[in-house]
Scaffold this active site. Structure first.
Site, PDB file in Angstrom:
ATOM      1  N   ASP A  34       0.845  -1.207   0.000  1.00  0.00           N
ATOM      2  CA  ASP A  34       0.000   0.000   0.000  1.00  0.00           C
ATOM      3  C   ASP A  34       0.882   1.259   0.000  1.00  0.00           C
ATOM      4  O   ASP A  34       0.707   2.177  -0.827  1.00  0.00           O
ATOM      5  CB  ASP A  34      -0.885  -0.053   1.255  1.00  0.00           C
ATOM      6  CG  ASP A  34      -2.031   0.937   1.244  1.00  0.00           C
ATOM      7  OD1 ASP A  34      -2.223   1.617   0.232  1.00  0.00           O
ATOM      8  OD2 ASP A  34      -2.745   1.015   2.267  1.00  0.00           O
ATOM      9  N   SER A 123      -3.144  -9.871   1.925  1.00  0.00           N
ATOM     10  CA  SER A 123      -3.243 -10.310   3.338  1.00  0.00           C
ATOM     11  C   SER A 123      -2.034 -11.074   3.877  1.00  0.00           C
ATOM     12  O   SER A 123      -2.030 -11.447   5.045  1.00  0.00           O
ATOM     13  CB  SER A 123      -4.495 -11.188   3.590  1.00  0.00           C
ATOM     14  OG  SER A 123      -5.645 -10.401   3.710  1.00  0.00           O
TER      15      SER A 123
HETATM   16  N1  AR6 Z   1       5.259  -5.354  -4.759  1.00  0.00           N
HETATM   17  C1  AR6 Z   1       4.653  -6.559  -4.619  1.00  0.00           C
HETATM   18  N2  AR6 Z   1       4.365  -7.115  -3.426  1.00  0.00           N
HETATM   19  C2  AR6 Z   1       4.714  -6.413  -2.326  1.00  0.00           C
HETATM   20  C3  AR6 Z   1       5.341  -5.148  -2.375  1.00  0.00           C
HETATM   21  C4  AR6 Z   1       5.618  -4.617  -3.665  1.00  0.00           C
HETATM   22  N3  AR6 Z   1       6.200  -3.412  -3.825  1.00  0.00           N
HETATM   23  N4  AR6 Z   1       5.540  -4.716  -1.092  1.00  0.00           N
HETATM   24  C5  AR6 Z   1       5.085  -5.687  -0.277  1.00  0.00           C
HETATM   25  N5  AR6 Z   1       4.589  -6.713  -1.015  1.00  0.00           N
HETATM   26  P1  AR6 Z   1       1.095  -6.157   2.924  1.00  0.00           P
HETATM   27  P2  AR6 Z   1      -1.577  -7.054   3.806  1.00  0.00           P
HETATM   28  C6  AR6 Z   1       3.959  -7.976  -0.571  1.00  0.00           C
HETATM   29  O1  AR6 Z   1       1.563  -6.094   4.331  1.00  0.00           O
HETATM   30  O2  AR6 Z   1      -0.994  -8.229   4.485  1.00  0.00           O
HETATM   31  C7  AR6 Z   1      -0.755  -2.042   4.884  1.00  0.00           C
HETATM   32  O3  AR6 Z   1      -0.259  -1.222   5.893  1.00  0.00           O
HETATM   33  C8  AR6 Z   1       4.313  -8.466   0.813  1.00  0.00           C
HETATM   34  O4  AR6 Z   1       5.575  -9.124   0.807  1.00  0.00           O
HETATM   35  O5  AR6 Z   1       1.470  -5.062   2.014  1.00  0.00           O
HETATM   36  O6  AR6 Z   1      -2.804  -7.252   2.959  1.00  0.00           O
HETATM   37  C9  AR6 Z   1      -2.182  -1.673   4.480  1.00  0.00           C
HETATM   38  O7  AR6 Z   1      -2.423  -0.302   4.610  1.00  0.00           O
HETATM   39  C10 AR6 Z   1       3.165  -9.442   1.059  1.00  0.00           C
HETATM   40  O8  AR6 Z   1       3.448 -10.696   0.431  1.00  0.00           O
HETATM   41  O9  AR6 Z   1      -0.545  -6.251   2.864  1.00  0.00           O
HETATM   42  C11 AR6 Z   1      -3.020  -2.484   5.432  1.00  0.00           C
HETATM   43  O10 AR6 Z   1      -3.199  -1.834   6.661  1.00  0.00           O
HETATM   44  C12 AR6 Z   1       1.989  -8.793   0.313  1.00  0.00           C
HETATM   45  O11 AR6 Z   1       2.563  -7.774  -0.526  1.00  0.00           O
HETATM   46  C13 AR6 Z   1      -2.211  -3.738   5.620  1.00  0.00           C
HETATM   47  O12 AR6 Z   1      -0.859  -3.377   5.382  1.00  0.00           O
HETATM   48  C14 AR6 Z   1       0.954  -8.178   1.206  1.00  0.00           C
HETATM   49  O13 AR6 Z   1       1.580  -7.554   2.334  1.00  0.00           O
HETATM   50  C15 AR6 Z   1      -2.586  -4.799   4.618  1.00  0.00           C
HETATM   51  O14 AR6 Z   1      -1.910  -5.990   4.946  1.00  0.00           O
END
Ligand code: AR6
Length: 176
Positions: A34, A123
């Protein structure tokens, strides 16, 4: 069965019509993917998110639903924001809520004539959904969508880490 494409990388660099954001219900940015998407899209994305109407005070996108904005400075034309469930042990409908994220994002993409779309693993970061079940749900829901000829016809799952890529590959092997 048609499977989604799988790549390792940073979703903010992916040149698809739409990329999906793993957002929260407020839709005003956060950490993880995000934060990376808001950073790469530029400040107009925050303004566009803020303009999304609230379903209840402060909530722009309830868990399992999806909303669309432009991509602004991203290579992608659109961002589809979806909110995954927080993992609370698995007895709180987490699997169905995660499936809905993929389904509703793909349906919203179809309604906007989006041909190509890329997803992060919703997630599996801050929300702590276990990686293998999350990959199974992601691949199953994308494959179901790819069965008919409708849009989007090019679906990519983006793994950010080597471990996530390995989990996706393991699930593909299970299906063979
Ligand atoms: N490109 C692709 N995947 C990514 C990237 C990127 N640049 N950065 C991280 N990931 P998360 P959630 C992966 O925590 O669990 C936020 O604060 C990461 O390795 O981003 O759905 C939001 O505002 C993981 O595999 O999302 C919400 O409050 C995946 O993206 C909360 O986190 C999801 O990790 C959402 O949590």
């Amino acid at each position: 069965m048609r499977l989604p494409s799988i790549i390792k990388g940073d979703i903010t660099c992916v040149e698809a019509d739409a990329i999906v954001n793993a957002a929260n219900e407020w839709m005003l940015g956060g950490g993880g993917v995000d934060g990376a998407i808001h950073h790469a899209a530029g400040p107009e994305l925050y303004v566009a998110c803020k303009a999304v109407s609230e379903t209840t005070p402060g909530i722009r996108c309830p868990v399992g639903e999806a909303r669309i904005t432009p991509g602004f400075d991203l290579p992608a034309k659109f961002v589809i924001h979806t909110v995954g469930p927080r993992w609370k042990g698995g007895l709180n409908n987490e699997e169905e809520m995660l499936a809905r994220c993929y389904r509703n994002s793909l349906a919203l993409a179809a309604n906007n004539n989006i041909v190509s779309i890329a997803f992060p693993l919703i997630s599996t970061g801050a929300f702590a959904f276990p990686i293998l079940p999350a990959c199974r749900i992601a691949i199953r829901e994308c494959s179901t969508f790819l069965k008919d000829d409708s849009l989007p016809s090019e679906i990519t799952l983006v793994a950010y880490s080597g471990a996530d890529l390995a989990a996706l590959r393991q699930v593909i092997q299970e299906l063979k």
